[in-house]
Scaffold this motif. Structure first.
Motif, mmCIF file in Angstrom:
data_model
loop_
_atom_site.group_PDB
_atom_site.id
_atom_site.type_symbol
_atom_site.label_atom_id
_atom_site.label_comp_id
_atom_site.label_asym_id
_atom_site.label_seq_id
_atom_site.Cartn_x
_atom_site.Cartn_y
_atom_site.Cartn_z
ATOM 1 N N GLU A 118 0.827 -1.203 0.000
ATOM 2 C CA GLU A 118 0.000 0.000 0.000
ATOM 3 C C GLU A 118 0.865 1.258 0.000
ATOM 4 O O GLU A 118 0.556 2.239 -0.687
ATOM 5 C CB GLU A 118 -0.900 -0.024 1.232
ATOM 6 N N GLN A 119 1.964 1.230 0.756
ATOM 7 C CA GLN A 119 2.886 2.370 0.778
ATOM 8 C C GLN A 119 3.481 2.617 -0.612
ATOM 9 O O GLN A 119 3.582 3.758 -1.058
ATOM 10 C CB GLN A 119 4.009 2.109 1.790
ATOM 11 N N ARG A 120 3.836 1.519 -1.276
ATOM 12 C CA ARG A 120 4.372 1.647 -2.636
ATOM 13 C C ARG A 120 3.310 2.218 -3.559
ATOM 14 O O ARG A 120 3.591 3.085 -4.393
ATOM 15 C CB ARG A 120 4.836 0.269 -3.139
ATOM 16 N N GLY A 121 2.076 1.754 -3.425
ATOM 17 C CA GLY A 121 0.995 2.260 -4.249
ATOM 18 C C GLY A 121 0.753 3.744 -4.040
ATOM 19 O O GLY A 121 0.504 4.480 -5.001
ATOM 20 N N GLU A 122 0.847 4.189 -2.791
ATOM 21 C CA GLU A 122 0.660 5.610 -2.498
ATOM 22 C C GLU A 122 1.728 6.452 -3.179
ATOM 23 O O GLU A 122 1.448 7.521 -3.711
ATOM 24 C CB GLU A 122 0.666 5.842 -0.984
ATOM 25 N N ARG A 123 2.962 5.949 -3.166
ATOM 26 C CA ARG A 123 4.052 6.691 -3.811
ATOM 27 C C ARG A 123 3.834 6.793 -5.316
ATOM 28 O O ARG A 123 4.238 7.767 -5.953
ATOM 29 C CB ARG A 123 5.395 6.005 -3.522
ATOM 30 N N LEU A 124 3.183 5.771 -5.881
ATOM 31 C CA LEU A 124 2.921 5.772 -7.318
ATOM 32 C C LEU A 124 1.606 6.449 -7.669
ATOM 33 O O LEU A 124 1.213 6.495 -8.830
ATOM 34 C CB LEU A 124 2.903 4.323 -7.832
ATOM 35 N N GLY A 125 0.937 6.957 -6.642
ATOM 36 C CA GLY A 125 -0.319 7.661 -6.885
ATOM 37 C C GLY A 125 -1.539 6.775 -6.965
ATOM 38 O O GLY A 125 -2.597 7.209 -7.425
ATOM 39 N N HIS A 126 -1.419 5.531 -6.527
ATOM 40 C CA HIS A 126 -2.560 4.624 -6.540
ATOM 41 C C HIS A 126 -3.462 4.894 -5.339
ATOM 42 O O HIS A 126 -2.985 5.216 -4.252
ATOM 43 C CB HIS A 126 -2.087 3.165 -6.494
ATOM 44 N N GLY A 127 -4.747 4.737 -5.526
ATOM 45 C CA GLY A 127 -5.689 4.975 -4.441
ATOM 46 C C GLY A 127 -6.003 3.714 -3.661
ATOM 47 O O GLY A 127 -5.795 2.591 -4.133
ATOM 48 N N VAL A 128 -6.499 3.908 -2.439
ATOM 49 C CA VAL A 128 -7.021 2.827 -1.614
ATOM 50 C C VAL A 128 -8.347 3.304 -1.044
ATOM 51 O O VAL A 128 -8.457 4.450 -0.593
ATOM 52 C CB VAL A 128 -6.056 2.434 -0.476
ATOM 53 N N TRP A 129 -9.344 2.433 -1.086
ATOM 54 C CA TRP A 129 -10.682 2.792 -0.636
ATOM 55 C C TRP A 129 -11.094 1.902 0.526
ATOM 56 O O TRP A 129 -11.059 0.670 0.429
ATOM 57 C CB TRP A 129 -11.675 2.650 -1.786
ATOM 58 N N ASP A 130 -11.469 2.529 1.640
ATOM 59 C CA ASP A 130 -11.968 1.818 2.817
ATOM 60 C C ASP A 130 -13.456 2.089 2.978
ATOM 61 O O ASP A 130 -13.918 3.224 2.761
ATOM 62 C CB ASP A 130 -11.242 2.299 4.084
ATOM 63 N N LEU A 131 -14.185 1.069 3.381
ATOM 64 C CA LEU A 131 -15.616 1.210 3.696
ATOM 65 C C LEU A 131 -15.884 0.568 5.045
ATOM 66 O O LEU A 131 -15.334 -0.488 5.350
ATOM 67 C CB LEU A 131 -16.485 0.515 2.646
ATOM 68 N N LYS A 132 -16.729 1.220 5.824
ATOM 69 C CA LYS A 132 -17.185 0.621 7.084
ATOM 70 C C LYS A 132 -18.711 0.745 7.154
ATOM 71 O O LYS A 132 -19.260 1.846 7.002
ATOM 72 C CB LYS A 132 -16.558 1.303 8.298
ATOM 73 N N PHE A 133 -19.339 -0.391 7.380
ATOM 74 C CA PHE A 133 -20.794 -0.430 7.522
ATOM 75 C C PHE A 133 -21.147 -1.087 8.849
ATOM 76 O O PHE A 133 -20.584 -2.137 9.198
ATOM 77 C CB PHE A 133 -21.432 -1.199 6.356
ATOM 78 N N GLU A 134 -22.077 -0.487 9.566
ATOM 79 C CA GLU A 134 -22.526 -1.011 10.849
ATOM 80 C C GLU A 134 -23.829 -1.779 10.689
ATOM 81 O O GLU A 134 -24.748 -1.333 9.975
ATOM 82 C CB GLU A 134 -22.754 0.145 11.825
ATOM 83 N N ARG A 135 -23.904 -2.954 11.332
ATOM 84 C CA ARG A 135 -25.159 -3.697 11.324
ATOM 85 C C ARG A 135 -26.164 -2.985 12.239
ATOM 86 O O ARG A 135 -25.891 -2.774 13.420
ATOM 87 C CB ARG A 135 -24.966 -5.134 11.814
#
Length: 248
Positions: A229-246
């Protein structure tokens, strides 16, 4: 469907039922593709030393989590932990919680146990089995506080999207195993898969998006930042997090 096709389908179903009645093994469609690698000596040794205390065997009988961990604590289950580095880091950082990891690839299970051994964690158990069957048969309803799925195979080709892990049926199974108020945490580095995840979760009943804009959330501090993920950030790649509550 033609009469011939209907007859063939009926015969196939009869053959399956007969084989099952006779106790024969029938190959079922799985939610993963088995890619077995070779164990290193370190991974093999970790499996031998630690499986008796940290390994969980699949059973059609529900697991007594309080008895397994010797306490009643918040419970976190991760589906597809890969090599286990981030799962072990999370378990080490939160000794007040109990963690269960599910992974189908033996080298990853061995690596996770090796990492756990080195970190001295005792609040972690692992399955080497299909997550759908574990959730369905081993985990009692309303018993988990968190389920997390980080960077599952994106199956980026459109014709393969049906193979993606995050689908309505699995989401509903996860919801039934979470306690009300429990959270499903998803993360991916493929934008198309992130959009797919969000669509599935928004359409699923009984959930509330924890993002203030009903979209994605910033990476939570309790999810370790991987080297990939750190490498991806340096290359400008995104990461998407989602949190849903029951909520129901």
């Amino acid at each position: 469907m033609s009469d011939k096709s209907q007859d063939q389908t009926h015969t196939t179903h009869q053959n399956l039922e007969q084989a099952e009645a006779e106790g024969k093994y029938i190959r079922r469609i799985r939610s993963f593709v088995k890619r077995e690698g070779r164990l290193t000596k370190g991974q093999a040794g970790a499996l031998e030393r630690n499986w008796p205390t940290m390994g969980l065997e699949y059973s059609e009988q529900q697991l007594d989590l309080a008895a397994e961990f010797g306490r009643d604590a918040a419970r976190v289950l991760e589906i597809g932990f890969g090599m286990g580095k981030s799962l072990v880091a999370m378990a080490a950082a939160a000794p007040e919680k109990d963690f269960i990891g599910i992974e189908v690839h033996r080298p990853g299970v061995g690596a996770c146990l090796l990492e756990a051994e080195a970190a001295g964690v005792t609040n972690l158990r692992v399955y080497e089995h299909d997550a759908v069957e574990i959730l369905r048969d081993c985990i009692a309803p309303d018993t988990l506080d968190t389920v997390q799925v980080f960077f599952p195979d994106p199956w980026h080709k459109k014709r393969h999207h049906k193979r993606r892990l995050i689908q309505p049926e699995l989401v509903e199974l996860i919801r039934s195993r979470l306690a009300v108020g429990g959270v499903l945490h998803l993360a991916t580095d493929w934008q198309n898969y992130a959009e797919h995840m969000l669509d599935v979760m928004q359409d699923a009943p009984g959930w509330r998006n924890l993002a203030t804009d009903n979209g994605y959330i910033p990476r939570p501090e309790d999810r370790p930042l991987t080297k990939f993920e750190q490498r991806g950030e340096r290359l400008g790649h995104g990461v998407w997090d989602l949190k849903f509550e029951r909520i129901s």
